[in-house]
Design an enzyme around this catalytic site. Structure first.
Site, PDB file in Angstrom:
ATOM      1  N   HIS A  59       0.847  -1.202   0.000  1.00  0.00           N
ATOM      2  CA  HIS A  59       0.000   0.000   0.000  1.00  0.00           C
ATOM      3  C   HIS A  59       0.875   1.242   0.000  1.00  0.00           C
ATOM      4  O   HIS A  59       2.005   1.239   0.504  1.00  0.00           O
ATOM      5  CB  HIS A  59      -0.893   0.013   1.235  1.00  0.00           C
ATOM      6  CG  HIS A  59      -1.946  -1.041   1.225  1.00  0.00           C
ATOM      7  ND1 HIS A  59      -2.963  -1.061   2.145  1.00  0.00           N
ATOM      8  CD2 HIS A  59      -2.148  -2.109   0.420  1.00  0.00           C
ATOM      9  CE1 HIS A  59      -3.754  -2.100   1.911  1.00  0.00           C
ATOM     10  NE2 HIS A  59      -3.270  -2.752   0.867  1.00  0.00           N
ATOM     11  N   GLU A  61       0.889   4.070   1.709  1.00  0.00           N
ATOM     12  CA  GLU A  61       1.410   4.591   2.979  1.00  0.00           C
ATOM     13  C   GLU A  61       2.449   3.663   3.597  1.00  0.00           C
ATOM     14  O   GLU A  61       3.427   4.115   4.182  1.00  0.00           O
ATOM     15  CB  GLU A  61       0.298   4.936   3.962  1.00  0.00           C
ATOM     16  CG  GLU A  61      -0.727   3.867   4.208  1.00  0.00           C
ATOM     17  CD  GLU A  61      -1.936   3.919   3.287  1.00  0.00           C
ATOM     18  OE1 GLU A  61      -1.783   3.647   2.079  1.00  0.00           O
ATOM     19  OE2 GLU A  61      -3.045   4.192   3.779  1.00  0.00           O
ATOM     20  N   CYS A  89      -6.019   1.824   6.078  1.00  0.00           N
ATOM     21  CA  CYS A  89      -6.620   0.552   6.469  1.00  0.00           C
ATOM     22  C   CYS A  89      -5.957   0.064   7.767  1.00  0.00           C
ATOM     23  O   CYS A  89      -5.071   0.728   8.308  1.00  0.00           O
ATOM     24  CB  CYS A  89      -6.421  -0.475   5.358  1.00  0.00           C
ATOM     25  SG  CYS A  89      -4.697  -0.979   5.150  1.00  0.00           S
ATOM     26  N   CYS A  92      -2.071  -0.375   7.444  1.00  0.00           N
ATOM     27  CA  CYS A  92      -1.342   0.889   7.376  1.00  0.00           C
ATOM     28  C   CYS A  92      -1.462   1.678   8.675  1.00  0.00           C
ATOM     29  O   CYS A  92      -0.500   2.314   9.112  1.00  0.00           O
ATOM     30  CB  CYS A  92      -1.804   1.693   6.172  1.00  0.00           C
ATOM     31  SG  CYS A  92      -1.384   0.827   4.619  1.00  0.00           S
TER      32      CYS A  92
END
Length: 158
Positions: A59, A61, A89, A92
């Site tokens: 992801h 981040e 999420c 993260c």
């Protein structure tokens, strides 16, 4: 969430994150982008690479945090701000807490997986040992619109 009027620095950070999200979309990735800044200095920038890397954890981040930690040669980012186009999420949010990121500024809310207030709130969970400042909804319409356009196009291809 705070504030109703984002600072110029937060708007600039989100613009940089949106640029990364557009790069993700150009690769067929879900258009989420992130940047990490400290004292106005860009430490890292990233976008989703889950399909490219064949890695569901890649992801924006998560990648941006890892690159920022490398840039400062430390395991913590207490004086840094993470700008991300979508509410983090659970994975993260966990990385944000573990890296002790000082601030998180996000654009679109994620009612299906968001862990900064939508589905849950790991970033401010009372039993965790770190609670970053969280600012949600910065450039929300633009961030949401990019995601909506991406998924509309994806659905119309089928």
């Amino acid at each position: 969430m705070t504030p109703l009027v984002p600072s110029e620095a937060d708007v600039a950070g989100m613009r940089a994150a949106l640029e990364q999200a557009r790069r993700a979309a150009s690769l067929g990735e879900v258009p989420v982008g992130a940047v990490v800044k400290r004292n106005g200095v860009l430490l890292s920038r990233a976008h989703n690479l889950t399909l490219t890397r064949k890695d569901p954890t890649a992801h924006a981040e998560w990648i941006a945090i890892h690159e920022a930690l490398d840039a400062v040669a430390d395991d913590r980012l207490p004086d840094a701000t993470l700008y991300v186009t979508l509410e983090p999420c659970a994975q993260c949010a966990g990385a944000i807490v573990l890296a002790k990121v000082g601030r998180v500024v996000f654009g679109a809310w994620d009612p299906k997986a968001g862990m900064a207030g939508s589905v849950g709130d790991l970033l401010r969970h009372p039993r965790l040992n770190h609670h970053p400042e969280v600012v949600g909804g910065v450039a929300e319409a633009e961030c949401s619109g990019l995601l909506k356009e991406f998924f509309d196009t994806l659905r119309n291809r089928d």
